[in-house]
Design a protein around this motif. Structure first.
Motif, mmCIF file in Angstrom:
data_model
loop_
_atom_site.group_PDB
_atom_site.id
_atom_site.type_symbol
_atom_site.label_atom_id
_atom_site.label_comp_id
_atom_site.label_asym_id
_atom_site.label_seq_id
_atom_site.Cartn_x
_atom_site.Cartn_y
_atom_site.Cartn_z
ATOM 1 N N LEU A 1 7.319 -2.845 -9.250
ATOM 2 C CA LEU A 1 6.768 -1.897 -8.285
ATOM 3 C C LEU A 1 5.279 -1.687 -8.536
ATOM 4 C CD1 LEU A 1 9.595 0.803 -8.295
ATOM 5 C CD2 LEU A 1 9.164 -0.911 -6.541
ATOM 6 N N ASN A 2 4.913 -1.552 -9.804
ATOM 7 C CA ASN A 2 3.520 -1.343 -10.151
ATOM 8 C C ASN A 2 2.675 -2.547 -9.773
ATOM 9 O OD1 ASN A 2 1.268 0.007 -11.389
ATOM 10 N ND2 ASN A 2 1.506 -1.394 -13.106
ATOM 11 N N LEU B 1 15.089 2.710 -1.170
ATOM 12 C CA LEU B 1 15.499 2.803 -2.569
ATOM 13 C C LEU B 1 14.402 3.411 -3.434
ATOM 14 C CD1 LEU B 1 17.255 -0.670 -2.925
ATOM 15 C CD2 LEU B 1 18.382 1.570 -2.969
ATOM 16 N N ALA B 2 13.168 2.986 -3.230
ATOM 17 C CA ALA B 2 12.073 3.503 -4.048
ATOM 18 C C ALA B 2 11.835 4.979 -3.781
ATOM 19 C CB ALA B 2 10.805 2.695 -3.786
ATOM 20 N N ALA C 1 12.172 8.187 -6.383
ATOM 21 C CA ALA C 1 11.080 9.137 -6.567
ATOM 22 C C ALA C 1 11.519 10.582 -6.370
ATOM 23 C CB ALA C 1 9.933 8.796 -5.607
ATOM 24 N N GLU C 2 12.665 10.789 -5.738
ATOM 25 C CA GLU C 2 13.175 12.160 -5.573
ATOM 26 C C GLU C 2 13.372 12.855 -6.917
ATOM 27 O OE1 GLU C 2 15.868 11.262 -1.540
ATOM 28 O OE2 GLU C 2 16.824 11.604 -3.487
ATOM 29 N N ALA C 3 13.616 12.088 -7.978
ATOM 30 C CA ALA C 3 13.920 12.680 -9.280
ATOM 31 C C ALA C 3 12.691 12.764 -10.190
ATOM 32 C CB ALA C 3 15.023 11.876 -9.974
ATOM 33 N N ALA D 1 5.911 5.059 -2.337
ATOM 34 C CA ALA D 1 6.928 5.333 -3.359
ATOM 35 C C ALA D 1 6.594 4.624 -4.661
ATOM 36 C CB ALA D 1 8.306 4.905 -2.858
ATOM 37 N N ALA D 2 6.121 3.375 -4.559
ATOM 38 C CA ALA D 2 5.713 2.650 -5.765
ATOM 39 C C ALA D 2 4.583 3.380 -6.479
ATOM 40 C CB ALA D 2 5.284 1.231 -5.403
ATOM 41 N N THR D 3 3.678 3.969 -5.707
ATOM 42 C CA THR D 3 2.578 4.737 -6.290
ATOM 43 C C THR D 3 3.105 5.963 -7.031
ATOM 44 O OG1 THR D 3 1.091 3.983 -4.539
ATOM 45 C CG2 THR D 3 0.431 5.953 -5.770
#
Length: 289
Positions: A18-19, A123-124, A128-130, A158-160
């Motif tokens: 992701l990064n 999914l990402a 990120a919700e958590a 989201a990846a950010t």
């Protein structure tokens, strides 16, 4: 969504891909073009502006603290002066335009419109919700930004969030390990997974003399040997830093669950690999030389 316990490094592997996709815009000509359109032309000012704009018009102290491994004098040369040229809101809008152009160029329209991109974004964002805001300034600032509408921008957003969440935790691990910003860079480069000294000097504001002084401090602590390699103690310290970072960053991936993490890693790997093959990164960015 929660499932069985994650394999210990599953979250790290997912974060890494992701990064990689997140980072493409930092090396993109699209970013320089969009920031130049709002008056920011110095490449280092661009870097400080786009990543700290979520904070608002902050000064050098806040940026240096959150970025950790940049020489303070370099930060202060550009911040807060950059906010006299462009407002944070203008910079944030320019950043999104640059990301959009970069992903379209690297991945192609078909990939951006694919069901796989939409699934990766879902999914990402679920992971990120958590994420937690406490003691994570860069994550918290970006978490207050609106989620874009288009799937590829939602995925990048989201990846950010996931990148900054892990990064903030990583800084806590570095502080606990007793490594200052430059020592962190020197030891990371010594693993072969960090930026080459050339790129450290070009982007972080440190000189060869600074690098050599940090190397000497590490040798005195028994973390680096005369040839520049990590000692056993140094390698163990870097391993422990990554384990602590993993522990501080487990919540998003536990929330997504093992199956979701595996699928997101699979999708993210395909997108990151395609971007790299399209020339997203300089060939000499990573390594010891």
């Amino acid at each position: 969504m929660t499932t069985a316990a994650l394999e210990p490094r599953a979250g790290r592997r997912c974060h890494n891909v992701l990064n990689s996709l997140h980072a493409t815009h930092y090396f993109s000509p699209d970013l320089g073009r969009e920031l130049a359109a709002v008056g920011v032309t110095d490449p280092r000012a661009v870097n400080f502006a786009v990543r700290s704009a979520a904070f608002g018009p902050v000064g050098a102290g806040a940026v240096a603290a959150a970025f950790y491994n940049y020489r303070y004098e370099l930060v202060a040369r550009h911040v807060p002066a950059v906010w006299e040229t462009a407002t944070p809101a203008q910079v944030l809008a320019a950043r999104v335009r640059a990301v959009d152009a970069t992903l379209r160029r690297l991945l192609g329209e078909e990939a951006l419109a694919s069901a796989e991109m939409a699934e990766a974004a879902r999914l990402a964002l679920r992971a990120a919700e958590a994420c937690a805001r406490e003691a994570r300034p860069l994550y918290a600032a970006h978490a207050d930004l609106p989620v874009p509408d288009e799937p590829h921008l939602r995925y990048w957003h989201a990846a950010t969030l996931l990148r900054e969440h892990r990064g903030d935790g990583h800084l806590a691990a570095l502080v606990s390990a007793g490594l200052d910003g430059l020592e962190a860079l020197v030891t990371h480069t010594a693993t072969g997974k960090g930026m080459t000294p050339k790129w450290v000097f070009a982007t972080r504001g440190w000189s060869r003399e600074d690098w050599d002084a940090a190397s000497q401090r590490l040798r005195e602590r028994g973390l680096r040997d005369e040839s520049g390699e990590l000692t056993g103690q140094g390698a163990a310290l870097r391993d422990e830093i990554e384990r602590v970072t993993d522990r501080l960053d487990r919540a998003p991936y536990e929330h997504l669950g093992a199956e979701g993490v595996a699928r997101l890693t699979e999708l993210g790997t395909a997108f990151a690999r395609a971007a790299a093959m399209a020339g997203a990164f300089p060939a000499d960015l990573i390594g010891k030389a």
